[in-house]
Design an enzyme around this catalytic site. Structure first.
Site, mmCIF file in Angstrom:
data_model
loop_
_atom_site.group_PDB
_atom_site.id
_atom_site.type_symbol
_atom_site.label_atom_id
_atom_site.label_comp_id
_atom_site.label_asym_id
_atom_site.label_seq_id
_atom_site.Cartn_x
_atom_site.Cartn_y
_atom_site.Cartn_z
ATOM 1 N N THR A 96 -4.449 5.220 -22.111
ATOM 2 C CA THR A 96 -4.302 3.900 -21.513
ATOM 3 C C THR A 96 -2.911 3.403 -21.887
ATOM 4 O O THR A 96 -2.225 4.007 -22.711
ATOM 5 C CB THR A 96 -5.362 2.917 -22.041
ATOM 6 O OG1 THR A 96 -5.354 2.966 -23.466
ATOM 7 C CG2 THR A 96 -6.738 3.259 -21.515
ATOM 8 N N GLU A 118 -0.556 4.881 -0.520
ATOM 9 C CA GLU A 118 -1.351 6.075 -0.840
ATOM 10 C C GLU A 118 -0.466 7.302 -0.786
ATOM 11 O O GLU A 118 0.359 7.448 0.115
ATOM 12 C CB GLU A 118 -2.508 6.225 0.143
ATOM 13 C CG GLU A 118 -3.652 5.297 -0.197
ATOM 14 C CD GLU A 118 -4.815 5.388 0.772
ATOM 15 O OE1 GLU A 118 -4.803 6.273 1.644
ATOM 16 O OE2 GLU A 118 -5.731 4.557 0.645
ATOM 17 N N LYS A 167 -3.115 -0.508 -25.263
ATOM 18 C CA LYS A 167 -3.608 -0.691 -26.644
ATOM 19 C C LYS A 167 -2.387 -0.736 -27.567
ATOM 20 O O LYS A 167 -1.672 -1.737 -27.563
ATOM 21 C CB LYS A 167 -4.590 0.428 -26.975
ATOM 22 C CG LYS A 167 -5.843 0.381 -26.080
ATOM 23 C CD LYS A 167 -6.845 1.441 -26.428
ATOM 24 C CE LYS A 167 -8.131 1.269 -25.636
ATOM 25 N NZ LYS A 167 -8.132 2.033 -24.365
ATOM 26 N N ASP A 199 -7.475 12.680 -25.343
ATOM 27 C CA ASP A 199 -7.441 11.291 -24.884
ATOM 28 C C ASP A 199 -6.809 10.506 -26.033
ATOM 29 O O ASP A 199 -7.455 10.227 -27.040
ATOM 30 C CB ASP A 199 -8.869 10.802 -24.600
ATOM 31 C CG ASP A 199 -8.904 9.331 -24.189
ATOM 32 O OD1 ASP A 199 -7.883 8.633 -24.358
ATOM 33 O OD2 ASP A 199 -9.958 8.882 -23.712
ATOM 34 N N TYR A 212 0.853 -1.197 0.000
ATOM 35 C CA TYR A 212 0.000 0.000 0.000
ATOM 36 C C TYR A 212 0.880 1.234 0.000
ATOM 37 O O TYR A 212 1.885 1.278 0.717
ATOM 38 C CB TYR A 212 -0.896 0.033 1.246
ATOM 39 C CG TYR A 212 -2.356 -0.118 0.874
ATOM 40 C CD1 TYR A 212 -2.984 0.874 0.116
ATOM 41 C CD2 TYR A 212 -3.083 -1.232 1.244
ATOM 42 C CE1 TYR A 212 -4.312 0.732 -0.249
ATOM 43 C CE2 TYR A 212 -4.408 -1.375 0.872
ATOM 44 C CZ TYR A 212 -5.022 -0.385 0.118
ATOM 45 O OH TYR A 212 -6.323 -0.523 -0.254
HETATM 46 N N1 DSN Z 1 -13.414 -0.004 -24.834
HETATM 47 C C1 DSN Z 1 -12.135 0.387 -25.383
HETATM 48 C C2 DSN Z 1 -12.046 0.095 -26.838
HETATM 49 O O1 DSN Z 1 -12.332 -1.024 -27.193
HETATM 50 O O2 DSN Z 1 -11.694 0.950 -27.629
HETATM 51 C C3 DSN Z 1 -11.867 1.774 -25.105
HETATM 52 O O3 DSN Z 1 -11.757 1.915 -23.739
#
Ligand code: DSN
Length: 396
Positions: A224, A47, A227, A198, A45
């Site tokens: 993110t 924080e 991807k 984003d 942990y």
């Molecule tokens: N749900 C994701 C996608 O498939 O593009 C995006 O967060």
């Protein structure tokens, strides 16, 4: 101890190995990423933030943080290197949605107005959809794509000047063309709005120089890490240094508690990999493969939204086939090809059915697929779709 969980993991591993993975947001991580995410760091942990922080947010709320402090600082340093930026970075968001939530909370109040792309035109749920927190907490105005499927910058500007939003958002989950961040930044300046990007889908392309960078143009950038960046599941926020304190506070204590240190370790390994020449070459191949596959569909007479692609994905418009995206997704599942149904611009069907499917090349490029392999997969998808159409005619 016998555990059903490991049986299921084995089954899923087999499924992943036996299928052609075309979901544009998925990828296959390295053994090192898996090792980091499955490490003892999950026990800790922490924080708060490492002691020295340009945001002024300092200190952890737990003892024994000397190692994880070093880890988190190392992770932040690497990500700044990747995007060649002096922006502040926060690597604690658990996901892209958590990153967007904290990014909004850092500069907006409930009731403020956001200008973003409409979900059916390719945006993400967290970009103001009425069924999501973003649409419930904030007023949203949506810009559209034009008749050819490209973001309509004249519409963006007209709506920005009419609505005077506090924040303009660029970025998408299902948009196959280059996003003109410079034009967005110009409009945001004219409208007196903050500019947020984003870049979750295209972050790998930005890192490799295959898509223009939003750094230097946007005030806040979320992404993110799983991807095209091909890392562990997670989120990150970058911001101009003057917003650092607000962003850090919006993540912790604003919207999250303890960071997931094992995931931050996975993000650091992801970053180490993304800094290599091999990774840049991989991204160049993802883009080339996507173009080759997309062109194969166009040659076979399919309608592709915008007629092509500049990045790692494209959308097939199935309207002329009379089939729904869901039907094609389900049938391809039965043939070992995994993709997802997707709304197309001007969608007339429900999001549960859709008139399109989204296809991405990041995952199978990791598996070593070449342009020729992707063309062969396009031909197989075409055979399946033609059989479906014939069957439909016979049973009509
Ligand atoms: N749900 C994701 C996608 O498939 O593009 C995006 O967060």
């Amino acid at each position: 101890m016998q555990s059903k969980v490991f049986e299921l993991i084995e089954k899923e591993m087999q499924r992943q190995q036996d299928t052609v993975e075309l979901i544009a947001s998925e990828n296959f991580v390295s053994e090192n990423v898996l090792r980091a995410v499955g490490s003892c760091l999950t026990n800790k942990y922490a924080e708060g933030y490492p002691a020295v922080r340009e945001s002024g947010n300092r200190g952890r709320y737990y003892g024994g943080c000397e190692v994880v402090n070093e880890l988190e600082e190392y992770c932040c340093t690497l990500w700044k290197q990747i995007f060649r930026t002096d922006y502040h970075v926060n690597v604690q968001p658990h996901s892209g949605s958590s990153a967007n939530l904290a990014a909004y909370f850092s500069v907006l109040r409930p009731g403020d107005t956001i200008l973003s792309m409409d979900l059916s035109n390719g945006a993400h749920l967290t970009h103001g959809s009425p069924v999501n927190f973003s649409g419930k907490l904030f007023q949203t105005v949506f810009y559209n794509v034009d008749a050819a499927g490209y973001i309509d910058m004249a519409d963006v500007r007209a709506k920005a000047l009419a609505a005077r939003p506090k924040l303009i958002l660029a970025g998408a989950s299902a948009y196959s063309r280059t996003i003109d961040f410079a034009a967005f930044a110009e409009i945001a300046k004219e409208a007196g709005a903050l500019f947020m990007v984003d870049m979750s889908h295209i972050a790998g392309l930005v890192a490799a120089g295959d898509h223009p960078s939003p750094f230097g143009l946007a005030d806040i950038i979320t992404t993110t890490t799983h991807k095209t960046l091909r890392g562990t599941r997670g989120g990150m926020i970058f911001c101009r240094p003057e917003l650092a304190k607000k962003v850090d506070s919006a993540v912790f204590p604003g919207t999250q508690g303890g960071p997931l240190l094992h995931v931050i370790a996975g993000k650091a390994v992801t970053a180490e990999e993304a800094l290599t020449p091999e990774y840049r070459e991989y991204i160049h191949r993802v883009v080339r493969n996507c173009r080759a596959m997309c062109e194969a569909f166009v040659r076979m007479g399919y309608q592709v939204v915008t007629g092509g692609t500049d990045n790692h994905l494209f959308l097939l418009d199935l309207t002329n086939t009379g089939l729904t995206g869901k039907e094609v997704q389900d049938e391809l599942d039965r043939h070992g090809i995994t993709l997802n149904k997707n709304c197309i611009p001007g969608e007339t069907r429900s999001p549960k059915d859709t008139s399109g499917v989204r296809i991405g090349t990041a995952a199978m490029t990791t598996r070593g697929y070449t342009e020729e392999d992707f063309v062969r997969v396009a031909e197989k998808i075409d055979r399946v779709i033609r059989q479906m159409i014939q069957l439909r005619k016979k049973t009509a």
